[in-house]
Write a protein that holds these residues in place. Structure first.
Motif, PDB file in Angstrom:
ATOM      1  N   GLN A 155       8.489  -4.892   0.509  1.00 40.97           N
ATOM      2  CA  GLN A 155       7.362  -4.092   0.052  1.00 40.97           C
ATOM      3  C   GLN A 155       6.274  -4.024   1.123  1.00 40.97           C
ATOM      4  OE1 GLN A 155       7.063  -2.280  -2.554  1.00 40.97           O
ATOM      5  NE2 GLN A 155       8.894  -2.883  -3.706  1.00 40.97           N
ATOM      6  N   ASP A 156       6.060  -5.146   1.828  1.00 38.68           N
ATOM      7  CA  ASP A 156       5.046  -5.149   2.895  1.00 38.68           C
ATOM      8  C   ASP A 156       5.410  -4.165   4.005  1.00 38.68           C
ATOM      9  OD1 ASP A 156       3.649  -7.007   1.499  1.00 38.68           O
ATOM     10  OD2 ASP A 156       4.339  -8.747   2.680  1.00 38.68           O
ATOM     11  N   ARG A 157       6.704  -4.140   4.372  1.00 37.59           N
ATOM     12  CA  ARG A 157       7.105  -3.217   5.433  1.00 37.59           C
ATOM     13  C   ARG A 157       6.929  -1.756   4.987  1.00 37.59           C
ATOM     14  NH1 ARG A 157       6.825  -7.491   7.132  1.00 37.59           N
ATOM     15  NH2 ARG A 157       8.085  -8.547   8.719  1.00 37.59           N
ATOM     16  N   SER A 158       7.249  -1.525   3.687  1.00 38.28           N
ATOM     17  CA  SER A 158       7.051  -0.175   3.166  1.00 38.28           C
ATOM     18  C   SER A 158       5.576   0.197   3.172  1.00 38.28           C
ATOM     19  CB  SER A 158       7.611  -0.079   1.746  1.00 38.28           C
ATOM     20  OG  SER A 158       7.361   1.183   1.188  1.00 38.28           O
ATOM     21  N   SER A 159       4.737  -0.772   2.801  1.00 38.79           N
ATOM     22  CA  SER A 159       3.288  -0.516   2.814  1.00 38.79           C
ATOM     23  C   SER A 159       2.778  -0.316   4.236  1.00 38.79           C
ATOM     24  CB  SER A 159       2.549  -1.681   2.147  1.00 38.79           C
ATOM     25  OG  SER A 159       2.952  -1.830   0.816  1.00 38.79           O
ATOM     26  N   GLU A 160       3.312  -1.123   5.168  1.00 39.47           N
ATOM     27  CA  GLU A 160       2.910  -0.971   6.562  1.00 39.47           C
ATOM     28  C   GLU A 160       3.304   0.398   7.111  1.00 39.47           C
ATOM     29  OE1 GLU A 160       4.542  -4.194   8.755  1.00 39.47           O
ATOM     30  OE2 GLU A 160       3.398  -5.730   7.670  1.00 39.47           O
ATOM     31  N   PHE A 161       4.461   0.912   6.655  1.00 37.08           N
ATOM     32  CA  PHE A 161       4.873   2.242   7.088  1.00 37.08           C
ATOM     33  C   PHE A 161       3.859   3.288   6.634  1.00 37.08           C
ATOM     34  CE2 PHE A 161       7.086   6.214   6.151  1.00 37.08           C
ATOM     35  CZ  PHE A 161       7.646   6.492   7.376  1.00 37.08           C
ATOM     36  N   ARG A 162       3.437   3.184   5.365  1.00 36.21           N
ATOM     37  CA  ARG A 162       2.449   4.132   4.862  1.00 36.21           C
ATOM     38  C   ARG A 162       1.112   3.945   5.576  1.00 36.21           C
ATOM     39  NH1 ARG A 162       5.310   3.031  -0.005  1.00 36.21           N
ATOM     40  NH2 ARG A 162       3.936   1.288  -0.511  1.00 36.21           N
ATOM     41  N   SER A 163       0.754   2.666   5.830  1.00 36.75           N
ATOM     42  CA  SER A 163      -0.522   2.410   6.530  1.00 36.75           C
ATOM     43  C   SER A 163      -0.481   2.976   7.948  1.00 36.75           C
ATOM     44  CB  SER A 163      -0.782   0.901   6.568  1.00 36.75           C
ATOM     45  OG  SER A 163      -0.903   0.389   5.277  1.00 36.75           O
ATOM     46  N   GLU A 164       0.660   2.812   8.605  1.00 35.66           N
ATOM     47  CA  GLU A 164       0.781   3.315   9.975  1.00 35.66           C
ATOM     48  C   GLU A 164       0.687   4.841  10.004  1.00 35.66           C
ATOM     49  OE1 GLU A 164       1.032   2.920  14.044  1.00 35.66           O
ATOM     50  OE2 GLU A 164       0.800   1.371  12.499  1.00 35.66           O
ATOM     51  N   LEU A 165       1.330   5.478   8.992  1.00 37.00           N
ATOM     52  CA  LEU A 165       1.222   6.932   8.913  1.00 37.00           C
ATOM     53  C   LEU A 165      -0.217   7.363   8.685  1.00 37.00           C
ATOM     54  CD1 LEU A 165       4.346   7.935   6.756  1.00 37.00           C
ATOM     55  CD2 LEU A 165       4.020   8.243   9.214  1.00 37.00           C
ATOM     56  N   LYS A 166      -0.913   6.617   7.816  1.00 40.10           N
ATOM     57  CA  LYS A 166      -2.318   6.951   7.535  1.00 40.10           C
ATOM     58  C   LYS A 166      -3.178   6.775   8.806  1.00 40.10           C
ATOM     59  CE  LYS A 166      -6.017   5.981   4.263  1.00 40.10           C
ATOM     60  NZ  LYS A 166      -6.453   5.155   3.109  1.00 40.10           N
ATOM     61  N   HIS A 167      -2.881   5.673   9.528  1.00 38.70           N
ATOM     62  CA  HIS A 167      -3.635   5.436  10.764  1.00 38.70           C
ATOM     63  C   HIS A 167      -3.366   6.558  11.783  1.00 38.70           C
ATOM     64  CE1 HIS A 167      -5.354   3.415  14.248  1.00 38.70           C
ATOM     65  NE2 HIS A 167      -4.173   3.516  14.881  1.00 38.70           N
ATOM     66  N   LYS A 168      -2.104   6.945  11.892  1.00 39.39           N
ATOM     67  CA  LYS A 168      -1.753   7.989  12.839  1.00 39.39           C
ATOM     68  C   LYS A 168      -2.414   9.311  12.454  1.00 39.39           C
ATOM     69  CE  LYS A 168       0.585   7.605  15.795  1.00 39.39           C
ATOM     70  NZ  LYS A 168       0.261   7.335  17.231  1.00 39.39           N
ATOM     71  N   GLU A 169      -2.492   9.567  11.114  1.00 42.04           N
ATOM     72  CA  GLU A 169      -3.145  10.783  10.642  1.00 42.04           C
ATOM     73  C   GLU A 169      -4.623  10.773  11.034  1.00 42.04           C
ATOM     74  OE1 GLU A 169      -4.132  13.099   6.440  1.00 42.04           O
ATOM     75  OE2 GLU A 169      -2.738  11.399   6.487  1.00 42.04           O
ATOM     76  N   GLU A 170      -5.282   9.601  10.902  1.00 39.86           N
ATOM     77  CA  GLU A 170      -6.702   9.501  11.270  1.00 39.86           C
ATOM     78  C   GLU A 170      -6.882   9.735  12.776  1.00 39.86           C
ATOM     79  OE1 GLU A 170      -7.826   5.676   9.913  1.00 39.86           O
ATOM     80  OE2 GLU A 170      -7.893   6.247   7.778  1.00 39.86           O
ATOM     81  N   VAL A 171      -5.938   9.194  13.603  1.00 45.99           N
ATOM     82  CA  VAL A 171      -6.016   9.398  15.058  1.00 45.99           C
ATOM     83  C   VAL A 171      -5.896  10.876  15.388  1.00 45.99           C
ATOM     84  CG1 VAL A 171      -4.823   8.962  17.244  1.00 45.99           C
ATOM     85  CG2 VAL A 171      -5.191   7.078  15.614  1.00 45.99           C
ATOM     86  N   ILE A 172      -4.942  11.557  14.716  1.00 49.01           N
ATOM     87  CA  ILE A 172      -4.743  12.983  14.985  1.00 49.01           C
ATOM     88  C   ILE A 172      -5.961  13.788  14.574  1.00 49.01           C
ATOM     89  CG2 ILE A 172      -3.341  14.994  14.366  1.00 49.01           C
ATOM     90  CD1 ILE A 172      -0.948  13.112  14.150  1.00 49.01           C
ATOM     91  N   ARG A 173      -6.563  13.432  13.446  1.00 46.23           N
ATOM     92  CA  ARG A 173      -7.764  14.158  13.007  1.00 46.23           C
ATOM     93  C   ARG A 173      -8.923  13.948  14.003  1.00 46.23           C
ATOM     94  NH1 ARG A 173      -7.832  16.200   7.788  1.00 46.23           N
ATOM     95  NH2 ARG A 173      -5.938  15.729   6.568  1.00 46.23           N
ATOM     96  N   LEU A 174      -9.008  12.707  14.594  1.00 49.24           N
ATOM     97  CA  LEU A 174     -10.034  12.464  15.625  1.00 49.24           C
ATOM     98  C   LEU A 174      -9.780  13.362  16.846  1.00 49.24           C
ATOM     99  CD1 LEU A 174     -10.397   8.569  15.471  1.00 49.24           C
ATOM    100  CD2 LEU A 174     -12.071  10.265  14.747  1.00 49.24           C
TER     101      LEU A 174
END
Length: 793
Positions: free
Chosen positions: A43-62
């Motif tokens: 579950q942690d790895r699945s959550s980390e995948f979603r967190s990483e996608l969210k982080h990448k989305e924030e980087v792209i928006r910046l």
């Protein structure tokens, strides 16, 4: 199996069962301990995948915001949407931006949603993306992002509008590098979209999935691959973006070290269990050896009573075996004393038993003698068969109590069947009686004996007395019922009898009957069996509150009809319940009707059906009355002259010429007098003309041919009253009263007749009954006027 073997078997089985229970419990505990952290890691790895996608989305928006603020970048993009050469000239510049922000996708789209230029694949452009939701959002002036599958594979994509109407699309592909940064070395991840592998974290899971179909991989399963032990976890990914992806994660978690630790734990627990089990068996052996030695000594002493038991049994033991030894010694002493006097006691008890058996046998013989004498008294009272040119009567009479007296077999019970003949007003009637006295064996036989004797006396008195023969069938049945009731009521309720008593007019097929709480008679006509007046019954003979005015029923028997009369023994069948399989009492009153239909009215077949369907638990009596069974239906032939005369009479009646009508009808009767309809019409004409003498003549002639018309019984009584023949008027009025006790018009007529004849007591009783009946009728009419009464009415 020896006692020692049994002890070892019990102890060994109990210990083995305990070990198995502990092992199962231990396995469940270990599996829980192993599974919970592994599931948590997945579950942690699945959550980390979603967190990483969210982080990448924030980087792209910046990045998109920086492009808006950077004049150079913004100028190149706005100018480049009109000229692809400008974008190609600045390709290295934008690849630097992609490298800086770790992007793998950078596209420019025109105002129609078509790819104008790709920085990551410059030669690939021109495809239409206007149908994608994130592109549609950007065309509407909004920034949009989602996880979707494109030419570059599964990736995060973000779209944003440009000022000159174009679009920018940037993103990051979810590749092996991306996933490996999330999972690390001990966890391997693969992503499937609708059953198709779209990305994996490393070669290990890719090789594993190439050897086995991912749909066969079970969540929570364990396996060994490439020399290592893995735990498999399957986690669905719910996309909340603008795409319709259905992603599933398969994670292989390395648990080689955990597997080794668990195996060592099992080895230690197994050694401990083996040591404990061996210790218990050794202790059991020592314990059982002591018990077996004591038991063998006691067994030897029992088998050899001549030996000195004090030298064999250890009497110093303080446990239960020592107490058993003391009890055995005392028992041995008692047996020796008892043995010395046993023979004399046996002889004494045998003599006492023989004397008792002789007394019982004597009493049994006396009782059977009483039974046999009673059965001899009952035989003359029962008659089972009758046959004439018109009627054939067969009967079955089987009593429940069977016995043997001096090599003679007989039976006794409370059922009785009787067929007699009497004459009333010069006409012969068959008297049929079927009764069932309350009680079993001698009690029922006593009731049947009284019933048969009194009934026989009534028949004999009727045949010998002309006065008794001057009665209508209804009056005779009423008097018979009343006399039987007066006899049985003297027993104060200790002897009750149900019965059906019938008078059969063979000439007209008229069956007059009274039912004293006996099973209803059954009509078998045209292959169909049905009850006759099922609700018209009086109470049993012998009740102190019986009706003084029993209701008499009249039924018309047609040619080839069969009438069945029987006691409740035909219904009291012990049958097997189809639901439970237990033996229960039959409660289906229509079962007897079905048996009649199956047997086609044959009495012997019907009897066999009753016996084979279950156990008959009561006395059984049946009567089968066949009326004109051999008659072949023939259409009546009416002379033409008769028909013409009847038609002329009807025509004259319509014209109001009553004398001419009577003349034509008289001429027709001289030709053919089998149809009572003309007599009925002549009686009606005479009554309407107030020619009461002629009305009496026609009514009597009509009722002699058709005695079922209650209305004309009233008319003839009324005509006798008008001619002042009050006695005959009372006879017909009472005849109607027997059939319809609650006929208010007839009761008023009868009250007037008793007043005219001066019969005060009968006048008083009849008018009292009439007032009660009128009050009851008025109360019912009032109730009908209420909403509830109207609804019931």
């Amino acid at each position: 199996m020896s006692f020692r073997q049994k002890i070892f078997l019990i102890l060994g089985a109990s210990q083995l069962l305990l070990v198995v229970i502990l092992a199962i419990t231990f396995i469940q505990m270990i599996d829980r301990v192993k599974n919970e952290p592994q599931d948590k890691r997945a579950q942690d790895r699945s959550s980390e995948f979603r967190s990483e996608l969210k982080h990448k989305e924030e980087v792209i928006r910046l990045l998109l915001k920086e492009i808006e603020r950077n004049a150079k970048t913004k100028s190149i993009l706005e100018s480049g949407i009109r000229s692809r050469s400008i974008l190609e000239a600045n390709l290295d510049y934008f690849k630097g931006i992609m490298s800086q922000y770790d992007l793998s996708i950078f596209e420019i789209l025109d105002t129609k949603g078509k790819v104008f230029y790709r920085f990551h694949r410059p030669k690939d452009f021109g495809d239409d993306k206007s149908g994608q939701k994130i592109v549609m959002e950007a065309l509407n002036g909004r920034v949009a992002s989602t996880l979707e599958i494109g030419h570059s594979g599964l990736g995060l994509r973000v779209t944003s509008p440009l000022n000159n109407g174009g679009l920018i699309l940037v993103g990051q592909v979810v590749d092996e590098k991306f996933l490996h940064s999330i999972t690390g070395e001990d966890v391997h991840m693969a992503i499937f979209e609708k059953g198709k592998l779209v990305s994996s974290s490393d070669r290990t899971i890719s090789e594993f999935l190439s050897e086995i179909n991912h749909s066969k991989v079970q969540d929570g399963s364990r396996l060994k691959f490439s020399g290592k032990h893995f735990y498999i976890s399957k986690i669905p990914y719910e996309s909340k973006g603008l795409s319709e992806l259905r992603l599933d994660f398969i994670l292989m978690i390395d648990e080689t070290e955990l597997h080794e630790s668990t195996r060592n734990l099992w080895i230690y627990c197994g050694l401990i269990a083996l040591i404990v089990f061996s210790g218990i068996l050794i202790a059991s052996y020592l314990f059982s050896r002591d018990i077996i030695h004591a038991v063998k000594a006691l067994n030897f002493a029992m088998k050899n009573p001549e030996e000195d038991e004090t030298m064999i049994i250890d009497l110093n033991r303080s446990d239960e075996l020592g107490e058993m030894g003391e009890v055995f010694i005392q028992m041995k002493k008692d047996l020796m004393e008892h043995q010395s006097s046993l023979e004399s006691k046996v002889i004494e008890k045998t003599k006492e038993l023989q004397e008792t058996l002789g007394e019982v046998q004597t009493l049994k013989e006396k009782q059977d003698g009483d039974y046999y004498l009673t059965s001899l008294l009952l035989k003359p009272l029962a008659s089972l068969l009758y046959q004439s040119q018109v009627t054939k009567i067969e009967s079955v009479l089987k009593q429940k109590k069977n016995f043997k007296f001096r090599n003679r077999f007989s039976e006794i019970g409370g059922d009785l069947v009787s067929i007699q003949e009497i004459t009333l007003y010069g006409k012969k009637y068959l008297v049929l009686m079927n009764s069932d006295a309350m009680g079993k064996s001698i009690q029922g036989a006593g009731g049947a004996l009284v019933m048969g004797t009194v009934f026989k006396a009534i028949i004999t008195r009727t045949n010998l007395s002309r006065t008794n023969q001057k009665k209508f069938p209804e009056k005779w049945l009423k008097d018979c019922y009343t006399e039987l009731q007066n006899v049985f009521v003297t027993f104060d309720g200790t002897m009750l009898v149900s019965a059906v008593i019938c008078l059969l007019d063979e000439e007209l097929g008229a069956l007059y009957y009274v039912n004293a709480e006996h099973p209803s008679m059954v009509l078998y006509r045209d292959g169909k069996a049905s009850f006759i007046d099922q609700n018209m019954t009086e109470r049993k003979l012998g009740f102190t509150e019986n009706s003084i005015e029993p209701r008499i029923g009249v039924f018309k028997i047609e040619s080839r009809d069969l009438i069945f009369i029987g006691s409740d023994g035909k219904d009291d069948l012990l049958i097997e319940s189809p639901e439970s399989g237990d033996t229960v009492m039959n409660e289906d009153e229509y079962l007897f009707l079905r048996f009649i239909e199956i047997s086609n009215g044959n009495l012997h077949d019907l009897e066999r059906l009753l016996e084979t369907s279950g156990e008959i638990s009561d006395d059984l009596s049946l009567m089968r009355i066949g009326y004109k069974e051999n008659n072949v239906p023939v259409a009546p032939s009416v002379p033409a002259e008769y028909t013409l005369l009847v038609q002329e009479g009807i025509r004259e009646y319509k014209n109001g010429n009553l004398e001419a009508t009577k003349s034509f009808f008289h001429q027709a009767l001289e030709i053919e007098n089998s149809d009572p309809t003309l007599l009925k019409q002549l009686a009606r004409i005479s009554l309407n003309s107030r020619e009461f003498e002629q009305a009496i003549e026609y009514c009597n002639a009509y009722l002699n041919k058709f005695p079922f018309d209650n209305e004309y019984i009233y008319y003839v009584s009324y005509a006798y009253r008008k001619t002042k023949d009050y006695n005959r008027a009372i006879e017909f009025s009472e005849k109607l009263r027997s059939r319809e006790p609650e006929n208010i018009r007839n009761l008023k007529h009868l009250v007037e007749l008793y007043r005219l004849t001066g019969s005060r007591l009968k006048f008083k009783n009849t008018i009292t009954f009439l007032k009660i009946l009128v009050s009851k009728t008025e109360l019912m009419e009032e109730e009908k006027k209420t909403p509830e009464g109207a609804l019931l009415a």
